[in-house]
Design a protein around this motif. Structure first.
Motif, PDB file in Angstrom:
ATOM      1  N   THR A 133       0.825  -1.214   0.000  1.00 35.80           N
ATOM      2  CA  THR A 133       0.000   0.000   0.000  1.00 35.80           C
ATOM      3  C   THR A 133       0.855   1.257   0.000  1.00 35.80           C
ATOM      4  O   THR A 133       0.571   2.217  -0.738  1.00 35.80           O
ATOM      5  CB  THR A 133      -0.936  -0.001   1.221  1.00 35.80           C
ATOM      6  N   ASP A 134       1.901   1.264   0.793  1.00 39.33           N
ATOM      7  CA  ASP A 134       2.739   2.465   0.906  1.00 39.33           C
ATOM      8  C   ASP A 134       3.502   2.770  -0.378  1.00 39.33           C
ATOM      9  O   ASP A 134       3.984   3.898  -0.556  1.00 39.33           O
ATOM     10  CB  ASP A 134       3.740   2.308   2.061  1.00 39.33           C
ATOM     11  N   GLN A 135       3.613   1.805  -1.268  1.00 40.63           N
ATOM     12  CA  GLN A 135       4.291   2.039  -2.540  1.00 40.63           C
ATOM     13  C   GLN A 135       3.339   2.580  -3.602  1.00 40.63           C
ATOM     14  O   GLN A 135       3.785   3.029  -4.654  1.00 40.63           O
ATOM     15  CB  GLN A 135       4.925   0.737  -3.048  1.00 40.63           C
ATOM     16  N   ILE A 136       2.043   2.508  -3.335  1.00 42.69           N
ATOM     17  CA  ILE A 136       1.062   2.911  -4.346  1.00 42.69           C
ATOM     18  C   ILE A 136       0.206   4.085  -3.901  1.00 42.69           C
ATOM     19  O   ILE A 136       0.087   5.088  -4.614  1.00 42.69           O
ATOM     20  CB  ILE A 136       0.161   1.710  -4.720  1.00 42.69           C
ATOM     21  N   LEU A 137      -0.388   3.993  -2.725  1.00 36.59           N
ATOM     22  CA  LEU A 137      -1.394   4.977  -2.317  1.00 36.59           C
ATOM     23  C   LEU A 137      -0.881   6.418  -2.315  1.00 36.59           C
ATOM     24  O   LEU A 137      -1.589   7.314  -2.814  1.00 36.59           O
ATOM     25  CB  LEU A 137      -1.949   4.595  -0.940  1.00 36.59           C
ATOM     26  N   PRO A 138       0.322   6.704  -1.788  1.00 38.76           N
ATOM     27  CA  PRO A 138       0.779   8.101  -1.792  1.00 38.76           C
ATOM     28  C   PRO A 138       0.882   8.694  -3.196  1.00 38.76           C
ATOM     29  O   PRO A 138       0.713   9.909  -3.366  1.00 38.76           O
ATOM     30  CB  PRO A 138       2.163   8.014  -1.121  1.00 38.76           C
ATOM     31  N   GLN A 139       1.131   7.855  -4.200  1.00 39.51           N
ATOM     32  CA  GLN A 139       1.286   8.359  -5.562  1.00 39.51           C
ATOM     33  C   GLN A 139      -0.051   8.575  -6.261  1.00 39.51           C
ATOM     34  O   GLN A 139      -0.075   9.003  -7.425  1.00 39.51           O
ATOM     35  CB  GLN A 139       2.156   7.397  -6.371  1.00 39.51           C
ATOM     36  N   GLU A 141      -2.429  10.489  -4.730  1.00 41.34           N
ATOM     37  CA  GLU A 141      -2.974  11.730  -4.193  1.00 41.34           C
ATOM     38  C   GLU A 141      -3.098  12.783  -5.288  1.00 41.34           C
ATOM     39  O   GLU A 141      -2.206  12.964  -6.111  1.00 41.34           O
ATOM     40  CB  GLU A 141      -2.086  12.244  -3.062  1.00 41.34           C
ATOM     41  N   GLY A 142      -4.233  13.451  -5.304  1.00 41.97           N
ATOM     42  CA  GLY A 142      -4.460  14.521  -6.267  1.00 41.97           C
ATOM     43  C   GLY A 142      -5.041  14.060  -7.581  1.00 41.97           C
ATOM     44  O   GLY A 142      -5.424  14.894  -8.415  1.00 41.97           O
ATOM     45  N   ARG A 149      -6.645   7.397 -12.353  1.00 41.65           N
ATOM     46  CA  ARG A 149      -6.238   6.701 -11.127  1.00 41.65           C
ATOM     47  C   ARG A 149      -5.969   5.224 -11.417  1.00 41.65           C
ATOM     48  O   ARG A 149      -4.953   4.660 -10.977  1.00 41.65           O
ATOM     49  CB  ARG A 149      -7.344   6.842 -10.075  1.00 41.65           C
ATOM     50  N   ASN A 150      -6.870   4.597 -12.175  1.00 44.94           N
ATOM     51  CA  ASN A 150      -6.692   3.184 -12.522  1.00 44.94           C
ATOM     52  C   ASN A 150      -5.448   2.969 -13.363  1.00 44.94           C
ATOM     53  O   ASN A 150      -4.742   1.966 -13.214  1.00 44.94           O
ATOM     54  CB  ASN A 150      -7.926   2.667 -13.255  1.00 44.94           C
ATOM     55  N   ALA A 151      -5.183   3.908 -14.268  1.00 44.63           N
ATOM     56  CA  ALA A 151      -3.991   3.791 -15.100  1.00 44.63           C
ATOM     57  C   ALA A 151      -2.719   3.882 -14.251  1.00 44.63           C
ATOM     58  O   ALA A 151      -1.746   3.139 -14.480  1.00 44.63           O
ATOM     59  CB  ALA A 151      -3.987   4.884 -16.175  1.00 44.63           C
ATOM     60  N   LYS A 152      -2.724   4.778 -13.273  1.00 40.44           N
ATOM     61  CA  LYS A 152      -1.562   4.925 -12.404  1.00 40.44           C
ATOM     62  C   LYS A 152      -1.391   3.689 -11.530  1.00 40.44           C
ATOM     63  O   LYS A 152      -0.270   3.199 -11.330  1.00 40.44           O
ATOM     64  CB  LYS A 152      -1.728   6.166 -11.516  1.00 40.44           C
ATOM     65  N   ILE A 153      -2.505   3.146 -11.030  1.00 39.50           N
ATOM     66  CA  ILE A 153      -2.440   1.917 -10.228  1.00 39.50           C
ATOM     67  C   ILE A 153      -1.862   0.783 -11.067  1.00 39.50           C
ATOM     68  O   ILE A 153      -1.002   0.019 -10.595  1.00 39.50           O
ATOM     69  CB  ILE A 153      -3.840   1.540  -9.694  1.00 39.50           C
ATOM     70  N   ALA A 154      -2.325   0.664 -12.316  1.00 37.48           N
ATOM     71  CA  ALA A 154      -1.829  -0.394 -13.195  1.00 37.48           C
ATOM     72  C   ALA A 154      -0.332  -0.241 -13.449  1.00 37.48           C
ATOM     73  O   ALA A 154       0.421  -1.222 -13.433  1.00 37.48           O
ATOM     74  CB  ALA A 154      -2.608  -0.383 -14.511  1.00 37.48           C
ATOM     75  N   VAL A 179     -11.766  -0.945  -2.527  1.00 38.57           N
ATOM     76  CA  VAL A 179     -11.956  -0.027  -3.653  1.00 38.57           C
ATOM     77  C   VAL A 179     -10.736   0.882  -3.831  1.00 38.57           C
ATOM     78  O   VAL A 179     -10.850   2.094  -4.014  1.00 38.57           O
ATOM     79  CB  VAL A 179     -13.245   0.813  -3.518  1.00 38.57           C
ATOM     80  N   GLY A 180      -9.558   0.271  -3.758  1.00 41.81           N
ATOM     81  CA  GLY A 180      -8.350   1.016  -4.061  1.00 41.81           C
ATOM     82  C   GLY A 180      -7.785   1.811  -2.904  1.00 41.81           C
ATOM     83  O   GLY A 180      -7.139   2.851  -3.122  1.00 41.81           O
ATOM     84  N   LYS A 181      -7.980   1.329  -1.664  1.00 41.47           N
ATOM     85  CA  LYS A 181      -7.369   1.986  -0.505  1.00 41.47           C
ATOM     86  C   LYS A 181      -6.210   1.191   0.062  1.00 41.47           C
ATOM     87  O   LYS A 181      -5.387   1.727   0.803  1.00 41.47           O
ATOM     88  CB  LYS A 181      -8.416   2.207   0.597  1.00 41.47           C
TER      89      LYS A 181
END
Length: 749
Positions: A133-139, A141-142, A149-154, A179-181
C-alpha cells in the motif's frame, strides 16, 4: 494494515460461537499475526507459522488455485490433489468419448501411466503475499479521474510485479482492496502439467443435479482427483512423459475420525468475488433489473440445449460443462433475488446507510469528506439504470448468446492482422495458428445447436431491449424478417464462412478482403461489440460516481466502527474462514441436522430421473453396509455436512480442515436460504455445504477400487481431544499430526 483492523479481526475470531455463522474471509498474512493462545481456546492447535509461512512449510503450501476458477488441496507427498467434481467437470468431459464416457461411468487410474493429461489446466501455489500500500497509495494523491487513477495503479502494480518476478520462475500480481485503498502483492508458482487421476460417475459427483443445487439437505459426492506434475528438477514444466509427480512443501493429512456438532472448522481457498459493501441502490438495481434479465436469458438457453443434448451423446459431451455452468448461475440468480427480498437486505442496507449519514453529518470534517458518499452512489446508479437490461442482453444474449459470435469477433481481429502481414515465416505461422484455432472451435461446437442458441437469444434481445439500444443489424433487419429470428439464423449460418470449418479454413488459406468485410456473422459480432463499447462510454460517468462513492463509504465505515471486523471483499486471493459444524433452522418448526447419510441417497433415488439415478454398485454396497473404515460410529456412512464457514464462488473445492490441520471435507456449495450472502452475510442461517472426506475415500476405495490412492494419503483414524472445542489451552499438537516423513514413491513414467 491498521491496528484497529487487526484487533477487530482477533476479537471476531476468538469469540466464535458454535451456533452462529462466522463472517469473514481473511487474508492469511493476518492470521499469522494472531495470538496462538486465543486460537487454541477456539480449538485450533496449529501455530501461526504452521498456517502461513514464507520461509517454512505451512498449511498454505497445500492449497492451490485451480485454473483460476476453483480451489484444490494436496493430500499426498506425490502431488495428489482433491477438488470438486464440478471443478474438474470440463477436464473430465474433455477426456470422455462416446465410446469411453468417463463423465457418465467414472474413471480411476491405478498407475501414473493411466493418468490423463489436460491441456490448459493449471494450478498456482501462493509463495508469499506482501502489503505494498505504501508504494502505491501516496502516488495517487491529487488524481481525481477514476480512469487516470486506474492507469496509475496499473503502472505501479506492473512495476512491483515485474520486480517480484525478476530472476525467478514465479508469477506475480498486485490486487486492490477496499476499492483502491489498500494493495497487496501476491507471488505464485504455477504448474501446468495437471493430470486427471479419478472421478466418480456423474450420478454420484452430480447427484441431485439442478434440483438439489444450492439446497440442503444434500447427498452429493462432489469431488474429483488430479495430480500435479513437475519437471525432473522439481520446477514447473509443460507436459512431458519425463515429468514426475511434484513434491509439495506441505500436504494435508486426512482425518476419518468423524465429526461432531460444534467441531471447529477452517476453510482455505480462493473465493472469487463478494459485494458485501453494496449499497441499497445496487441491491435494488440487481433485484429489479439485472438478476431477472440474466435468469430469463439463461432459462431460454438451457431449454434450447436440453433437446439436442438428450438426442445425441456426442452433443451431450460437447455441451455438458457449458450447460452446467449456465444452469449453476441461472439458479444462483433466482435464489439470490428471492433471498434478497426474503431477508430484507435492502432494509438492512438502508439502516446502515442512515447510521453512516448521521455519523458523517455530525462532524464538519467528516461531513466534508464523507457527507456526499451515498448521494454520489445514488446518482451513479440512476445514471446507469437505463442501460442495465440492454447491457445484460448485449453480453448474456449477444456476445455469449451463441458461441459463434465471440469466436467470430476474436477470429476476425486475428484475420485482419494476418491479411495485413507481409509474406514470410511469421505470416505462415499465423496462418497455421488460425487453422488450429478453427479446428479446436468446431471440435467443441455443434453448429446446429449453436444456431438454436443464436435464434432464441436474438429473439429475446429484439423483444426485450428498446430499439434505440439494439445493435445496428437488428434495427435494420427486424422488419425484413418480421420477428422470425430463426429465419435470420438460417440465413446467417448458411452464408457466413465463419460458421463452417471447411469454408473458414479455405478462407484462411486464400483470404479475400471484400468477402471478409461483407460476412454476415462478422457484421453481427462487430455491431454487438459496438453496442457494448457504446454502453461502457455512456455508463462511464455513472460508474465513476459509484466507484468514488463506494471508496469513501467503505473508508468511512471503518472509521465509524473501529472495533468492528471489516474484511475486504473477496477478489480471487487466498482467504481463510473460521467456523463450526452446526445445524440451522431455515423457518419456524424446521431444523436441519448438520449431516446427511447414504440413506438419503437411497430415499431420493428415481430411476426415471437423470438427476437421481443411483449406480448399481453403490446400491450393493449400501445393502451390504460395506462401508469399511469409513463408517461413522453409528454404522452409517455420512455423505455431506454443513458448517458456519464463510465462502463463495471460487471456494469450490476448498478443504475443510479441523483444529489439527487435517482434512475433513471438501466445500462445494452454499445453502438456499442464504443466497443473498454474497451481498449481505446472513449470520444465523448461512452455511457451507461440504462432502465428508469419508464419503470421498469410500467412493475411491469401495466404488473405484483405487486402493493405490488411499495408500498415498496419511490417514488419521482417531479424534484428538483438541478437536472438541477445548475451553482452555491444551498441549501443542504432536508433530505426527503434520506431514509425516515418508519415502516418495518412485516415478512411474
Amino acid at each position: 494494515m491498521k491496528k484497529s483492523f487487526l484487533l477487530a479481526l482477533l476479537l471476531a475470531i476468538v469469540s466464535i460461537a458454535p451456533v452462529k455463522a462466522d463472517e469473514g474471509m481473511w487474508l492469511p498474512m493476518l492470521i499469522k499475526r494472531l495470538n496462538q493462545r486465543d486460537l487454541q481456546k477456539m480449538g485450533l492447535q496449529l501455530t501461526p507459522e504452521e498456517i502461513y509461512s514464507v520461509n517454512n512449510s505451512s498449511l498454505k503450501d497445500a492449497i492451490v488455485s485451480m485454473g483460476g476458477f476453483c480451489t484444490g488441496e494436496i493430500v499426498s507427498p506425490n502431488g495428489l490433489m482433491l477438488t470438486n467434481h464440478h471443478c474438474g467437470f470440463d477436464a473430465i468431459r474433455e477426456n470422455s468419448t462416446v465410446e469411453d464416457d468417463i463423465l457418465t461411468n467414472g474413471f480411476w487410474a491405478k498407475s501414473y501411466e493411466e493418468e490423463k493429461p489436460n491441456e490448459g489446466l493449471f494450478v498456482s501455489f501462493l509463495v508469499r503475499m506482501e502489503d505494498v500500500t505504501d508504494q502505491i497509495l501516496p502516488q495517487l494523491e491529487g488524481i481525481e479521474s477514476e480512469s487516470e487513477r486506474n492507469a496509475k495503479i496499473a503502472e505501479l502494480s506492473d512495476a512491483i510485479s515485474d520486480q517480484a518476478e525478476e530472476g525467478t520462475h514465479y508469477d506475480a500480481n498486485v490486487k486492490s482492496f477496499y476499492v483502491g485503498k489498500e494493495f497487496y502483492l501476491f507471488v505464485y508458482e504455477r504448474f501446468t502439467d495437471v493430470r486427471l487421476v479419478g472421478t466418480p460417475p456423474s450420478s454420484i459427483g452430480k447427484y441431485g443435479g439442478d434440483t438439489d443445487n444450492w439446497m440442503w439437505p444434500r447427498q452429493t459426492g462432489d469431488f474429483s482427483v488430479f495430480r500435479v506434475y513437475s519437471g525432473p528438477d522439481g520446477k514447473p514444466a509443460e507436459y512431458s512423459k519425463d515429468n514426475i509427480p511434484m513434491k509439495p512443501k506441505h500436504f494435508l493429512p486426512v482425518s476419518i475420525a468423524g465429526l461432531e456438532d460444534g467441531d471447529f472448522t477452517m476453510t482455505f481457498g480462493y473465493p472469487g468475488s463478494t459485494d458485501r459493501y453494496l449499497t441499497s441502490y445496487g441491491v435494488d438495481q440487481a433485484i429489479a433489473k439485472k438478476n431477472p434479465t440474466i435468469v430469463e436469458i439463461r432459462d431460454a438457453k438451457l431449454a434450447a440445449l436440453r433437446g439436442d443434448m438428450k438426442a445425441s451423446d456426442a452433443v451431450r459431451l460437447q455441451y455438458a460443462a457449458k450447460y452446467a455452468q449456465i444452469a449453476n448461475y441461472w439458479k444462483y440468480f433466482i435464489g439470490q433475488t428471492e433471498q434478497l427480498n426474503q431477508n430484507d437486505v435492502i432494509g438492512t442496507k438502508k439502516r446502515l446507510e442512515a447510521q453512516f449519514q448521521e455519523w458523517a453529518d455530525a462532524d464538519e470534517t467528516r461531513k466534508a469528506k464523507y457527507g456526499n458518499a451515498l448521494s454520489m452512489i445514488e446518482e451513479g446508479y440512476k445514471e446507469t439504470d437505463n442501460n442495465v437490461i440492454s447491457g445484460t442482453y448485449v453480453i448474456e444474449g449477444g456476445l455469449v448468446g451463441a458461441d459463434i459470435i465471440l469466436f467470430t469477433y476474436r477470429m476476425a481481429r486475428q484475420i485482419e492482422a494476418y491479411m495485413a502481414m507481409e509474406a514470410g515465416i511469421d505470416k505462415e505461422e499465423t496462418k497455421d495458428n488460425l487453422k488450429i484455432a478453427t479446428a479446436e472451435f468446431f471440435e467443441e461446437t455443434n453448429i446446429p445447436t449453436d444456431k438454436k442458441l443464436f435464434a432464441v437469444t436474438q429473439d429475446l434481445y429484439a423483444k426485450n431491449v428498446p430499439i434505440d439500444q439494439q445493435p445496428q443489424y437488428m434495427r435494420d433487419l427486424g422488419d425484413k424478417y418480421n420477428g422470425k429470428w430463426d429465419k435470420f439464423a438460417d440465413k446467417v449460418y448458411s452464408k457466413s464462412f465463419f460458421t463452417d470449418k471447411n469454408t473458414l479454413t479455405a478462407f484462411i488459406e486464400n483470404p479475400n478482403e471484400k468477402k471478409f468485410e461483407k460476412d454476415m456473422m462478422k457484421e453481427v459480432a462487430d455491431d454487438l461489440f459496438e453496442i457494448y463499447r457504446g454502453q461502457a462510454q455512456q455508463n462511464a460517468e455513472g460508474r465513476e460516481l459509484i466507484t468514488k462513492g463506494n471508496r469513501l463509504f467503505q473508508e468511512g465505515l471503518r472509521e465509524m466502527e473501529p472495533n468492528k471486523d471489516f474484511y475486504p471483499d473477496a477478489n480471487s486471493t487466498m482467504r481463510a474462514s473460521f467456523g463450526n459444524i452446526a445445524n440451522y433452522k431455515p423457518r419456524d418448526g424446521v431444523t436441519y441436522d448438520f449431516y446427511t447419510t447414504l440413506e438419503g441417497v437411497m430415499d431420493k433415488e428415481d430411476p426415471n430421473n437423470d438427476e437421481f439415478i443411483v449406480p448399481a454398485k453403490l446400491k450393493e454396497l449400501y445393502e451390504a453396509k460395506n462401508y469399511g473404515q469409513y463408517a461413522a460410529k453409528d454404522g452409517k456412512l455420512h455423505v455431506n455436512f454443513i458448517s458456519t464457514n464463510d465462502i463463495t464462488g471460487g471456494n469450490s473445492g476448498s478443504p475443510v480442515i479441523n483444529g489439527n490441520g487435517e482434512l475433513i471435507g471438501i466445500a462445494f456449495d452454499g445453502n438456499w436460504e442464504a443466497m443473498s450472502g454474497d451481498i449481505n452475510f446472513e449470520k444465523s442461517i448461512q452455511r457451507t455445504i461440504s462432502v465428508d472426506i469419508r464419503y470421498v475415500l469410500f467412493i475411491i476405495d469401495k466404488m473405484g477400487g483405487a486402493q493405490n490412492l488411499i495408500d498415498e494419503m496419511t490417514l488419521v483414524k482417531t479424534r484428538s481431544v483438541k478437536d472438541m472445542n477445548a475451553k482452555a489451552p491444551l498441549p501443542e499438537a504432536p508433530r505426527e499430526r503434520m506431514n509425516e516423513k515418508k519415502e516418495p514413491e518412485p516415478a512411474m513414467n
